[in-house]
Design a protein around this motif. Structure first.
Motif, PDB file in Angstrom:
ATOM      1  N   SER A  74       8.139  11.368  18.859  1.00 12.21           N
ATOM      2  CA  SER A  74       9.113  11.539  20.033  1.00 12.21           C
ATOM      3  C   SER A  74       8.904  12.919  20.551  1.00 12.21           C
ATOM      4  CB  SER A  74      10.629  11.198  19.584  1.00 12.21           C
ATOM      5  OG  SER A  74      10.541  10.205  19.223  1.00 12.21           O
ATOM      6  N   TYR A  75       9.026  13.074  21.833  1.00 14.50           N
ATOM      7  CA  TYR A  75       9.252  14.417  22.270  1.00 14.50           C
ATOM      8  C   TYR A  75      10.376  14.322  23.317  1.00 14.50           C
ATOM      9  CZ  TYR A  75       9.142  18.541  25.655  1.00 14.50           C
ATOM     10  OH  TYR A  75       9.381  19.548  26.451  1.00 14.50           O
ATOM     11  N   VAL A  76      11.607  15.109  23.083  1.00 15.23           N
ATOM     12  CA  VAL A  76      12.656  15.078  24.367  1.00 15.23           C
ATOM     13  C   VAL A  76      12.999  16.229  24.476  1.00 15.23           C
ATOM     14  CG1 VAL A  76      15.044  14.503  24.181  1.00 15.23           C
ATOM     15  CG2 VAL A  76      13.485  13.364  22.718  1.00 15.23           C
ATOM     16  N   TYR A  77      12.865  16.587  25.915  1.00 15.39           N
ATOM     17  CA  TYR A  77      13.387  17.841  26.770  1.00 15.39           C
ATOM     18  C   TYR A  77      14.699  17.428  26.820  1.00 15.39           C
ATOM     19  CZ  TYR A  77      13.209  21.995  29.827  1.00 15.39           C
ATOM     20  OH  TYR A  77      13.500  23.068  30.228  1.00 15.39           O
ATOM     21  N   THR A  78      15.436  18.146  26.631  1.00 12.66           N
ATOM     22  CA  THR A  78      16.955  18.022  26.650  1.00 12.66           C
ATOM     23  C   THR A  78      18.009  19.149  26.852  1.00 12.66           C
ATOM     24  OG1 THR A  78      18.925  16.890  25.504  1.00 12.66           O
ATOM     25  CG2 THR A  78      17.364  17.897  24.098  1.00 12.66           C
ATOM     26  N   SER A  79      19.198  19.183  27.055  1.00 15.78           N
ATOM     27  CA  SER A  79      20.147  20.176  27.053  1.00 15.78           C
ATOM     28  C   SER A  79      21.492  19.998  25.980  1.00 15.78           C
ATOM     29  CB  SER A  79      20.565  20.351  28.383  1.00 15.78           C
ATOM     30  OG  SER A  79      21.184  19.156  28.835  1.00 15.78           O
ATOM     31  N   PRO A  80      22.100  20.905  25.509  1.00 20.03           N
ATOM     32  CA  PRO A  80      23.064  20.537  24.819  1.00 20.03           C
ATOM     33  C   PRO A  80      24.239  19.833  25.207  1.00 20.03           C
ATOM     34  CG  PRO A  80      22.653  23.031  24.943  1.00 20.03           C
ATOM     35  CD  PRO A  80      21.829  22.500  25.935  1.00 20.03           C
ATOM     36  N   GLY A  81      24.602  18.835  24.503  1.00 17.88           N
ATOM     37  CA  GLY A  81      25.811  17.809  25.127  1.00 17.88           C
ATOM     38  C   GLY A  81      24.873  16.689  25.553  1.00 17.88           C
TER      39      GLY A  81
END
Length: 289
Positions: free
Chosen positions: A41-48
């Motif tokens: 898995s690769y997840v580009y994300t932001s806090p929350g």
């Protein structure tokens, strides 16, 4: 003769015990549930940020309204309970456990062999330790001025060889200036590679070409060096074509989309939608599905 009869009796008793052991062993084997859960898995994300990951479950018992399934992922502080009859059934007749993940960190995180426990409470009580695979989270405080309208959510394969798949995403530009999509990227996953990125002017992802070979990608649709132009209030569909090696059984990506606003020199980034790729080697034939 007496010794012969005793010998025959001894052999009979031994065969009976051995047969009983085989039966009990087979009975125990039949009680095992089957799970598909080991993602790369690769997840580009932001806090929350919040999103779901699917655990595919083939139950060894009949799933009823009394069935309760409890999933825990301690490292990500996940605890969720399911009613068995409310679970959706996916390809191969596997039940889908949609596990909500909540990004509680504000920095990049890599998790190797992420673990989970699953408890199944029905006429029996069963507990399993699962490996959810390897996870790479790239965390950024990026803004999303563009709108994701559609994207490929799930891709299933029923073969064990190389797979050629596509990740499709629709992007609407609500700004009053043109936006250029420059790239779609991911990192930290071995066994997959991007072979091409294309840009289509279509009405839906279902209107983009369904291709099974990189040679069939229309050359005039390949992403130009200056990017895929999306005029104000218009939508374009970006397709990332990928090769998946046999070593990758399950894949989850939430890619990074790189774009540039026409009146700015700096590239910006935003997150795409999540896509799962799952190999199903055998159909779930249990009563539970």
């Amino acid at each position: 003769m007496k010794k012969i009869y005793l010998g025959v009796a001894g052999v009979f008793v031994s065969l009976l015990i051995f047969g009983t052991m085989l039966y009990e062993s087979a009975e125990r084997a039949e009680c095992y549930d089957l799970f598909l859960s080991q993602y790369e898995s690769y997840v580009y994300t932001s806090p929350g940020d919040k999103f779901n990951v699917t655990i595919y479950w083939c139950s060894s018992h009949n799933v009823t309204s009394r069935s309760r399934i409890v999933v825990k992922i301690p490292q990500l502080k996940v605890w969720v309970v399911y009613n068995g009859t409310l679970l959706q059934t996916g390809p191969g007749w596997y039940k889908e456990l949609q596990v909500p993940l909540h990004v509680l960190f504000n920095h990049n995180v890599t998790l190797t062999n992420l673990s989970a426990t699953v408890k199944i409470l029905d006429d029996t009580k069963r507990e399993y330790s699962l490996v959810l695979g390897n996870w790479s989270f790239e965390v950024s405080d990026h803004m999303n001025p563009l709108n994701i309208t559609e994207y490929t959510e799930k891709v299933f394969s029923f073969n064990e060889g190389y797979s050629f798949i596509s990740y499709k995403v629709g992007i609407l530009n609500p700004l009053n200036t043109t936006v250029y999509v420059m790239n779609i990227t991911y990192s930290g996953i071995s066994g997959i590679s991007t072979v091409a990125i294309a840009c289509y002017n279509a009405t839906s992802i279902f209107d983009t070409p369904e291709l099974y070979n990189v040679k069939n990608i229309p050359k005039d649709s390949l992403l130009p060096q200056e990017g895929c132009a999306i005029p104000p209030e218009e939508e374009r569909f970006i397709v990332m074509y990928m090769n998946i090696t046999p070593s990758v059984k399950m894949l989850l990506i939430k890619p990074k989309i790189v774009y540039r606003i026409a009146d700015k020199d700096k590239n910006e980034t935003m997150a795409g939608g999540i896509m799962e790729f799952v190999r199903i080697h055998e159909r779930c034939n249990s009563e539970g599905s």
